[in-house]
Design a protein around this motif. Sequence first.
Motif, PDB file in Angstrom:
ATOM      1  N   VAL A 123       0.851  -1.183   0.000  1.00 19.29           N
ATOM      2  CA  VAL A 123       0.000   0.000   0.000  1.00 19.29           C
ATOM      3  C   VAL A 123       0.886   1.232   0.000  1.00 19.29           C
ATOM      4  O   VAL A 123       1.768   1.383   0.864  1.00 19.29           O
ATOM      5  N   ARG A 124       0.663   2.100  -0.978  1.00 18.29           N
ATOM      6  CA  ARG A 124       1.471   3.317  -1.104  1.00 18.29           C
ATOM      7  C   ARG A 124       0.584   4.525  -0.867  1.00 18.29           C
ATOM      8  O   ARG A 124      -0.494   4.624  -1.457  1.00 18.29           O
ATOM      9  N   VAL A 125       1.037   5.426   0.004  1.00 15.45           N
ATOM     10  CA  VAL A 125       0.258   6.612   0.357  1.00 15.45           C
ATOM     11  C   VAL A 125       0.973   7.853  -0.174  1.00 15.45           C
ATOM     12  O   VAL A 125       2.173   8.040   0.076  1.00 15.45           O
ATOM     13  N   LEU A 126       0.213   8.693  -0.905  1.00 12.67           N
ATOM     14  CA  LEU A 126       0.761   9.936  -1.454  1.00 12.67           C
ATOM     15  C   LEU A 126       0.061  11.128  -0.807  1.00 12.67           C
ATOM     16  O   LEU A 126      -1.171  11.207  -0.792  1.00 12.67           O
ATOM     17  N   VAL A 127       0.832  12.032  -0.239  1.00 19.35           N
ATOM     18  CA  VAL A 127       0.270  13.262   0.325  1.00 19.35           C
ATOM     19  C   VAL A 127       1.124  14.436  -0.133  1.00 19.35           C
ATOM     20  O   VAL A 127       2.321  14.284  -0.408  1.00 19.35           O
ATOM     21  N   GLY A 128       0.484  15.600  -0.242  1.00 17.41           N
ATOM     22  CA  GLY A 128       1.215  16.805  -0.603  1.00 17.41           C
ATOM     23  C   GLY A 128       1.393  17.679   0.623  1.00 17.41           C
ATOM     24  O   GLY A 128       0.502  17.791   1.460  1.00 17.41           O
ATOM     25  N   GLY A 129       2.557  18.294   0.751  1.00 22.54           N
ATOM     26  CA  GLY A 129       2.812  19.134   1.907  1.00 22.54           C
ATOM     27  C   GLY A 129       4.066  19.931   1.730  1.00 22.54           C
ATOM     28  O   GLY A 129       4.785  19.793   0.727  1.00 22.54           O
ATOM     29  N   PRO A 130       4.389  20.766   2.708  1.00 20.99           N
ATOM     30  CA  PRO A 130       5.610  21.585   2.621  1.00 20.99           C
ATOM     31  C   PRO A 130       6.858  20.719   2.755  1.00 20.99           C
ATOM     32  O   PRO A 130       6.790  19.537   3.112  1.00 20.99           O
ATOM     33  N   GLU A 131       8.026  21.334   2.456  1.00 20.10           N
ATOM     34  CA  GLU A 131       9.281  20.607   2.558  1.00 20.10           C
ATOM     35  C   GLU A 131       9.483  20.137   3.990  1.00 20.10           C
ATOM     36  O   GLU A 131       9.203  20.840   4.951  1.00 20.10           O
ATOM     37  N   GLY A 132      10.043  18.936   4.096  1.00 25.56           N
ATOM     38  CA  GLY A 132      10.224  18.364   5.424  1.00 25.56           C
ATOM     39  C   GLY A 132       8.895  18.281   6.149  1.00 25.56           C
ATOM     40  O   GLY A 132       8.790  18.721   7.289  1.00 25.56           O
ATOM     41  N   CYS A 133       7.903  17.716   5.452  1.00 22.77           N
ATOM     42  CA  CYS A 133       6.527  17.806   5.939  1.00 22.77           C
ATOM     43  C   CYS A 133       6.257  16.973   7.183  1.00 22.77           C
ATOM     44  O   CYS A 133       5.184  17.075   7.756  1.00 22.77           O
ATOM     45  N   GLY A 134       7.174  16.135   7.617  1.00 23.65           N
ATOM     46  CA  GLY A 134       7.026  15.458   8.892  1.00 23.65           C
ATOM     47  C   GLY A 134       5.897  14.464   8.949  1.00 23.65           C
ATOM     48  O   GLY A 134       5.100  14.511   9.897  1.00 23.65           O
ATOM     49  N   VAL A 135       5.814  13.574   7.936  1.00 31.82           N
ATOM     50  CA  VAL A 135       4.781  12.547   7.946  1.00 31.82           C
ATOM     51  C   VAL A 135       5.442  11.180   7.987  1.00 31.82           C
ATOM     52  O   VAL A 135       6.592  11.008   7.573  1.00 31.82           O
ATOM     53  N   ASP A 136       4.716  10.163   8.479  1.00 39.54           N
ATOM     54  CA  ASP A 136       5.248   8.815   8.518  1.00 39.54           C
ATOM     55  C   ASP A 136       4.963   8.107   7.195  1.00 39.54           C
ATOM     56  O   ASP A 136       4.450   8.714   6.242  1.00 39.54           O
ATOM     57  N   GLU A 137       5.290   6.820   7.132  1.00 36.65           N
ATOM     58  CA  GLU A 137       5.141   6.104   5.866  1.00 36.65           C
ATOM     59  C   GLU A 137       3.695   5.936   5.438  1.00 36.65           C
ATOM     60  O   GLU A 137       3.418   5.567   4.292  1.00 36.65           O
ATOM     61  N   TRP A 138       2.755   6.218   6.314  1.00 37.08           N
ATOM     62  CA  TRP A 138       1.343   6.114   5.971  1.00 37.08           C
ATOM     63  C   TRP A 138       0.698   7.486   5.749  1.00 37.08           C
ATOM     64  O   TRP A 138      -0.510   7.607   5.707  1.00 37.08           O
ATOM     65  N   GLY A 139       1.523   8.520   5.587  1.00 43.13           N
ATOM     66  CA  GLY A 139       1.023   9.854   5.286  1.00 43.13           C
ATOM     67  C   GLY A 139       0.448  10.590   6.477  1.00 43.13           C
ATOM     68  O   GLY A 139      -0.184  11.635   6.308  1.00 43.13           O
ATOM     69  N   ARG A 140       0.678  10.109   7.692  1.00 46.14           N
ATOM     70  CA  ARG A 140       0.134  10.742   8.888  1.00 46.14           C
ATOM     71  C   ARG A 140       1.155  11.699   9.488  1.00 46.14           C
ATOM     72  O   ARG A 140       2.312  11.312   9.722  1.00 46.14           O
TER      73      ARG A 140
END
Length: 729
Positions: free
Chosen positions: A33-50
Amino acid sequence: MVPPPGVAQIVVAGVTDVKPVLVKRWESLAVPVRVLVGGPEGCGVDEWGRPREDDWAARELPWPDGDAGSVQVAADPRQQAEMVVGAVAARGEASSEVAIGAADEEVAGELVRAFGRRGGELFDPAGTASELGLARWFGIWRRWLAEPRLAAVADLLGRSETGVLVKGKRAQKARALCALRDEALADRARDVRKLLEGEMVRERDRESVGELATALEALEKWRDQFLAQGFVRSMERLVPILARTSERTADEAGVILEFVEEVREVAGRLNRDAGFWIEVMLASLPEKRAAAPDGRVADVVGWLELAFEPGRHLVVAGMNEGMVPARPSGEPWLSESGRRQLGLTTDALRAARDAFLFASLCAARRDGGRVDVVCGKTSAGGDALLPSRLLLAAGRGDLPARVTSLFREVEPPDAGLQWEADWKWEPPARPGPERMHVTGFGDYLACPTRFYLKQVVGMQRREVDRNEWNARDFGNVAHEVLERWGRDPEARDYSKTKAIGEWVEAEMETILEERFGGERPLAVAIQVESLRQRLWWFARKQACQRAEGWEVAEVEKRIAIEIGGMAVSGKVDRIDRHKDGRWRVLDYKTGKVKNAEGAHRVKVTGATRLPGHLEGDERLYALSADAKGREVRKVWRNLQLPMYAAGVAEMDGTPEVGYFLLGATEAGVGVESWSGFTAADRDSAMQCAELVVEKVQAGVFGPPAGRVEYDDFAELGMGRPLGEMVVTA
């Protein structure tokens, strides 16, 4: 959760609020399962986009200012909406380049109205949901099944679907039902039938009450069959009948019957009543949403949906604590640690998610875009609000300026403005009355507009949901008891307290039996005891009057007078004759009255303010002598007793006039005479009556008085003086 055959990978895009329990399920899948999220640089999310809690809890978040945007503070939701409109207008961009968001539902509604006032249509997808019309009908039907009270019938008659069950004429039946619930405290169908069998229903109303009784019988029959046949069978019989109401109802009936078919098997196995299955059905039916209008300017987007809005100019309102981040889940028995162990979203995860979204929204518009943020000081109900903690996520150097900006005093939106009604009630235009009742003159002297609404238009305040007597009910029962006593030649001649008391108490019980049968509401039972006590006090005072030489000569005497071409009628409660030849006219009063004269006219002082519709006419005044013999000028405010005196002119001389009071204490029961009432007082009152008739015939029904002692139309003013809310002639 098993992927379909041939699926090699699952891609989830744009989801930052993945529940921990779902992550565990994904980890157990045979495919990645691949999760794609958009955010600022160094967005601080884990491998599940949280967004990571520890990362975003300590981050400084942007503060839009200058060309990049603004942070504004408004007093309430309406002012927030006005600021949003101003921000959009100042930028002047195409609507496709504007994204409007509201984290608070109250503000979203105000946004729709604010844009509408300026000719632009804003669409709020979250605010347009409504349940199906048939669903609302079945919600009321469930109440009728649970307990067959007339309050549920009143609501059923308000729905068009009920027409096919009661053979039409819903408005007439609802009107008759409203009158019986108000005047007789009818609560069940049997109460209506009992009233119809007795004499309480007026002859002119018997046809409509009879039709109501037939409709109630039909609804009772449907109820009995519904409960006896069970949910599925009853719905299959009832819903097609209700579907005949309209094309819309027919479409909705199909949705409901689909639900019935789905639960057929399980409903047969579970021993649940029909009300249970209706409740399940109402919770399961889809909401009805209006389609987005083609000509709309923009949509109002919720907080979580703003990440998908491409507009370069973002305006977001409702940025208050409890909205962003959202309020805690509210289960007092489930702690944060408990939610974490169960794999549920915690408050910390929610706060990290919203901090990530805010930072992403600002970062997406840092090159040529703009972000305007609005938060409120108070809710629509006046509750204090705090700015979102996201706006206070700053370093030591920037925090004081943010605090100063967010917690500054804000002038209320209506400060310095004069209140003005957006619209006014416009009563129907009706010709003036051709006849008047004696009591109507006091109504006109108090306020011509309220007189028009009550006496001409026929507006009447109903209190259908009460379970006790109001002052009118209490007085009516007392009057009816004493009228029957006065019509009995033998009873009215009693001279002993015991004989009078026993007679009026027995007659009171007869009247109550006619109205309520053997079942009386508890509150009414208590009021009955108060009335019983007053009637015994009356018996004692009446025995004293009899001993003084007064005899009841006539009761409920109808009078007819012509004033300026206007027919005036009235009904005198009681006429007494004394052994020495004197006569007197008495009116029963169960309310508070200081004295008979004071209830009709008051002394003119420097503080006296006359109604605007009567200023400048001397017929409004009377002259009388005070206790020291000095002449005093008084203004008429009621003409009832003097007009009664004029209506019994066939008697020798001028009768005495007064009240027979039936007060709440023994001291408040007895005859209150108008001391020194003369023919001159009667004639002065009749001149004032001529003034009233002239005004009524001329169609003068305004301006309304600012204040009256008893206001049956206060609701029309909605907290403002009646003149500000009602169009007057």
